[in-house]
Write an enzyme that holds these catalytic residues in place. Structure first.
Site, PDB file in Angstrom:
ATOM      1  N   SER A 250       4.263  50.642   5.451  1.00 46.85           N
ATOM      2  CA  SER A 250       4.826  49.046   5.815  1.00 46.85           C
ATOM      3  C   SER A 250       4.542  48.927   4.300  1.00 46.85           C
ATOM      4  CB  SER A 250       3.830  48.461   6.572  1.00 46.85           C
ATOM      5  OG  SER A 250       3.131  47.882   6.235  1.00 46.85           O
ATOM      6  N   LYS A 251       5.299  48.051   4.107  1.00 48.54           N
ATOM      7  CA  LYS A 251       5.568  46.929   3.625  1.00 48.54           C
ATOM      8  C   LYS A 251       4.518  46.572   3.016  1.00 48.54           C
ATOM      9  CE  LYS A 251      10.472  44.841   3.230  1.00 48.54           C
ATOM     10  NZ  LYS A 251      10.724  45.328   4.474  1.00 48.54           N
ATOM     11  N   ARG A 252       3.187  46.444   3.709  1.00 48.62           N
ATOM     12  CA  ARG A 252       2.020  45.853   3.491  1.00 48.62           C
ATOM     13  C   ARG A 252       1.026  47.413   2.989  1.00 48.62           C
ATOM     14  NH1 ARG A 252       2.759  43.584   7.943  1.00 48.62           N
ATOM     15  NH2 ARG A 252       1.637  45.478   9.369  1.00 48.62           N
TER      16      ARG A 252
END
Ligand code: GLU
Length: 313
Positions: A250-252
Site C-alpha cells: 500500500s502507499k503506506r
C-alpha cells in the site's frame, strides 16, 4: 485497430512498486502493439489527492521512462486529464442514466449499510439490499429535507460475463453479488465506476491493464458501457505485488515507495527487477522500459499474487 492503453493512478501518495508494475505492463502491452499511452489522474477525492501528489507521480513516471503520448503536459484534445476537472462529463452521463429511469436516491447511512444483515463481498464491501429502491416521491421529498442523498444505479438480475485478456473468464450476477451500486456519493463526489467508464471511452482507450483487485469492478463497468452506448475496452487484470511478509503493498509501505527506491536504485534496476518478478525477463538485470518491449510476453506473467523477495530492491 490502433491500440490505446492508459495509466490511471489515484495520486493519494507516492507511487509504489505495485503501481509501477501496473504502469509498466500497461505501457509494454500498448507499445508492443505499436499503440499509444494516455495518462489520467484519478483525483476525484481531491482532499486525499492534492495536485502536488499528482505532479510528483508525473515526475516519477517520467524518471522511470514510462512516458505518455497524451495526458498532463501532452494535450491530445481529450483533456483535461485530471478527473477532478471532468465533472461536467460525469453529470452528462448521470443525466442519460436518469432519463432511462435507472437512477434513484439513497438515504442510507454508512452504519445502516454495514448493519449485520447485509451480506458482505469478499473485499469487505456491502452488497446493497435495495432499501431505498422503492421509495415514493413523497418519501424522497421528506428525506431530502434531512440529508442529501447518494445516487444509485438499478442493476438488472442478469449474469454478466467477460473474457479477461490475462485472467480468463469472469462472471458476476450484479443483483446478487453487488446490488445497486453508487454513481454519486451524498457529498456530491462521483463514483469511480462511473468516472472510469466515461473517461476511458472519451479518451479512446482500447486496452485497460490494472490490478486484479479491480477484476470484480469490471462487470459494473461493462454494464455502464452498455447502458451509455459506449464501446468497452479489452481488460487485462494483473497479479498484485505482496511484500516479503505476504501483505498487499500500500502507499503506506515506505520501502516500496518511490521516495525510498529512488535513493538506492536506478530506473532500469527497478524495471528490470519488476520484469523479472512478472516472469518475462530471465534475471533481475537492469533494463529500460524501451528495452523490455521485445521481451514482454503476457503468457509468462503469473496469474496469482507475486511476493517480492527480501532484498530484491
Ligand atoms: N485509479 C485506480 C487506482 O489507482 C485505478 C483505476 C483503473 O485502473 O481502472 O487504483
Amino acid at each position: 485497430m490502433a491500440v490505446t492503453g492508459r495509466f490511471a493512478p489515484s495520486p493519494s501518495g507516492r507511487i509504489h512498486l505495485g503501481n509501477i508494475l501496473c504502469s509498466l505492463l500497461a505501457w509494454l502491452s500498448a507499445r508492443q502493439k505499436g499503440g499509444r499511452v494516455v495518462l489520467r489522474m484519478e483525483d476525484l477525492d481531491t482532499a486525499r489527492c492534492p495536485r502536488s501528489y499528482a505532479r510528483q507521480m508525473e515526475e516519477d513516471l517520467r524518471w522511470l521512462g514510462l512516458t505518455w503520448d497524451e495526458g498532463p503536459g501532452a494535450d491530445g484534445g481529450r483533456g483535461p486529464y485530471y478527473q477532478s476537472e471532468r465533472t461536467a462529463l460525469y453529470e452528462a452521463a448521470l443525466d442519460t442514466l436518469e432519463k432511462m429511469g435507472l437512477v434513484y436516491p439513497c438515504f442510507c447511512t454508512r452504519a445502516e449499510l454495514h448493519a449485520a444483515s447485509a451480506p458482505h463481498r469478499e473485499d469487505g464491501q456491502v452488497v446493497y439490499g435495495g432499501i431505498c429502491r422503492g421509495l415514493t416521491p413523497s418519501q424522497i421529498r421528506e428525506r431530502s429535507r434531512l440529508r442529501p442523498p447518494a445516487l444509485r444505479l438499478r442493476v438488472p438480475e442478469e449474469e454478466l460475463a467477460f473474457l479477461d485478456g490475462h485472467m480468463g473468464g469472469f462472471r458476476e450476477n450484479l443483483a446478487r453479488d453487488c446490488g445497486d451500486f453508487l454513481l454519486r456519493r451524498s457529498d456530491g463526489m462521483f463514483a469511480y465506476q462511473l468516472a472510469v467508464v466515461v473517461d476511458d471511452a472519451a479518451m479512446g482507450v482500447t486496452e485497460v491493464v490494472r490490478g486484479a483487485d479491480l477484476l470484480d469492478s469490471t462487470p459494473r463497468q461493462l454494464l455502464l458501457y452498455r447502458l451509455l452506448g459506449l464501446p468497452a475496452p479489452a481488460f487485462f487484470h494483473i497479479p498484485l505485488l505482496l511484500s516479503a511478509d505476504g501483505r498487499r503493498l500500500s502507499k503506506r509501505d515506505a520501502d516500496a515507495g518511490l521516495d525510498a527506491l529512488r535513493r538506492r536504485c536506478a530506473p532500469e534496476e527497478i524495471l528490470g527487477s519488476l520484469a523479472f518478478l512478472a516472469g518475462f525477463h530471465p534475471s533481475a538485470e537492469p533494463r529500460s522500459a524501451q528495452e523490455l518491449v521485445r521481451e514482454f510476453d503476457w503468457s509468462k506473467v503469473p496469474r496469482s499474487d507475486i511476493r517480492i523477495p527480501e532484498g530484491l530492491f
